[in-house]
Design an enzyme around this catalytic site. Sequence first.
Site, PDB file in Angstrom:
ATOM      1  N   LEU A   1      45.042  24.086  40.912  1.00 24.13           N
ATOM      2  CA  LEU A   1      45.941  25.194  40.618  1.00 24.13           C
ATOM      3  C   LEU A   1      46.528  25.074  39.213  1.00 24.13           C
ATOM      4  CD1 LEU A   1      47.836  25.757  43.993  1.00 24.13           C
ATOM      5  CD2 LEU A   1      46.211  27.298  42.892  1.00 24.13           C
TER       6      LEU A   1
ATOM      7  N   ARG B   1      46.086  27.986  36.579  1.00 19.54           N
ATOM      8  CA  ARG B   1      47.212  28.674  35.932  1.00 19.54           C
ATOM      9  C   ARG B   1      46.977  28.802  34.433  1.00 19.54           C
ATOM     10  NH1 ARG B   1      50.920  25.102  39.891  1.00 19.54           N
ATOM     11  NH2 ARG B   1      50.971  26.621  41.603  1.00 19.54           N
TER      12      ARG B   1
ATOM     13  N   PHE C   1      48.788  35.672  41.734  1.00 18.45           N
ATOM     14  CA  PHE C   1      47.732  34.646  41.690  1.00 18.45           C
ATOM     15  C   PHE C   1      48.284  33.264  41.350  1.00 18.45           C
ATOM     16  CE2 PHE C   1      43.816  37.405  40.405  1.00 18.45           C
ATOM     17  CZ  PHE C   1      43.375  37.419  41.713  1.00 18.45           C
ATOM     18  N   GLU C   2      47.580  32.229  41.830  1.00 17.23           N
ATOM     19  CA  GLU C   2      47.827  30.831  41.421  1.00 17.23           C
ATOM     20  C   GLU C   2      49.280  30.388  41.609  1.00 17.23           C
ATOM     21  OE1 GLU C   2      45.146  29.555  40.987  1.00 17.23           O
ATOM     22  OE2 GLU C   2      43.769  30.846  39.923  1.00 17.23           O
ATOM     23  N   GLY C   3      49.891  30.869  42.677  1.00 19.98           N
ATOM     24  CA  GLY C   3      51.308  30.588  42.913  1.00 19.98           C
ATOM     25  C   GLY C   3      52.130  31.673  42.255  1.00 19.98           C
TER      26      GLY C   3
END
Length: 592
Positions: A260, A264, A401-403
């Site tokens: 992740l 990011r 997305f991605e957290g």
Amino acid sequence: MKANNLMKGGSFLVAEVDASTIFTPEDFNEEHLMIANLTEDFIDQEIDPYDEVLERQDFTLLLKLIKKAGEVGLLGAAVPEAYGGTNLDRVSSTLIYEKMVRSSSYSLTLSAHIGIGTLPIVLFGTKQQQQKYLPHSVRGDQVFAYCLTEPSSGSDALSAKTTAVLSEDGAHYLLNGTKQFITNAAFADVFIVYAKVDSKHFSAFIVEKKFQGVSTGAEEKKMGIKGSSTRQLILEDVKVPVENVLGEVGKGHVIAFNILNLGRHSLAAGCVGSSKWAVELAVGYACRRKQFNQTIAEFPLIQKKLADMAIFTYAAESIVYRTAGLMDTFKKTVDPNVANHEQTIEGIAEYAIECSMNKVFATECLDFVADEGLQIHGGYGFTQEYKIERIYRDSRINRIFEGTNEINRLLIPGLLFRRATKGDLSLFESAKKLEQELITYIPSTWDMGVPFLQEKAMLSSAKRIFLMIVGIAIEKYKQQIEEQQEILEIIANVSMQVFSMESVILRTNKAVDKEGIVRAKQKWNMTSAFTQESFSKIESMAKEALVIMEDGDQLKMKLAMLKKLVRFHPKNLLPIKRQIAEKIIEQGKYVV
């Protein structure tokens, strides 16, 4: 940059950074430029002619074009040469992500495949797993997908309900569960799936589509990124061989979090590319569209929008390539004779803070730029005839997305405090030292006619303000600081502003030293405007934090200290922004 110039993650907040130690886009070498041009040419010649067809989810064509990307070498940037890849540096990979975005949904498909889909095997796979899967990934004859999110667990990924039970003979695991919002699900051949062994040990598995019991749900009807596939992955008594466990049982979180982090940063690179594209579309339209017998590009308010779009993009671009450079510098410290990826993984974790900052800052940059770009198009921007409409819709998912950006804003101070507690970052000591310093602090004076003096003084004050907020927060809340999410958000926002301010100042300082102030005028104007506006945001956030944390005489005293730190003469940014816009209009695109 040399390996001995290695900066530790988050250390920019407590130390002065020399411009010569950071990587900037002006440092691209011939290989970097060649990769950028290769990617641009591939999109223009191979993908753009099929843009509308791909947007309607022609997956047969999409798979053919993925293989074409493999033929020209765009799928193996992060894969070792032994498996058919090119093992490029992080800057090169970042350029590919930036340039690829002009293919819209196709770029998302490719990014998911070469990034979060393939990297878990590159970084955590056994030699046998790498030999089996990576050559197919590089050629594009197998597509990869990443499966973490579930219907009931998004940000709280470790609460996943998917289970894995070891068979009595120890030959395979039986997987059951459902994964949600899986990019590439319709046509992926290989899935990186996270599940809990015996309902408690969070682990990663390599699951093939051909395994019995693997199926997918219907396509999600999405707001944007319509050409990509997004479905559920359904696992019903799927027998996964034990040799397909990725990494160690119970250590799946190590894989998930590090992948992740890279995701990011890659996402931020794509947002920079899309922001540049939106500026180009906006200025092109503004120069064509006439109202009241003149092009709308001649109107000062439109020029202000173009300038603000470019300034924000310049800051995002600066932090993205600075972070890529940090990762590459760390990589140079890795012993190439050591046949494992532990040091590489350590390098990713080292800059987890910066990766989260990249993600939040760049995704919000793109949302701003896309919104302003659409506004410049007026009513036409609301129609699908113009690409800005698609950029606007597609951009919205990036903050999820991605957290989510909210989760990343909590991660940033959490990671900072963790590093400080472990002794890897002198955050608490610096905050304590500042507390004594501020009692007798006297603001320095400077000649406003000398470039960078005021900007560097603002940066120095911004770091002090950050440390002041952190010091008060830690003293007031102690171990309960994690519960004060509003304060943590302010800490994250101030730290991001510091990182972006410093990045543009150092980048421009470096350019001025090399090219002179005249040739670097556009960069200088952007830096001057961004620094002043960013510092104003920091001042406002600091006041908000102080009012939340203090009252009475303590609040008065802390506000008086803050007043010392924000004592700067504001510049008139109107002529500066007009000069920035003039250059953009002249070139017809984002230009620095």
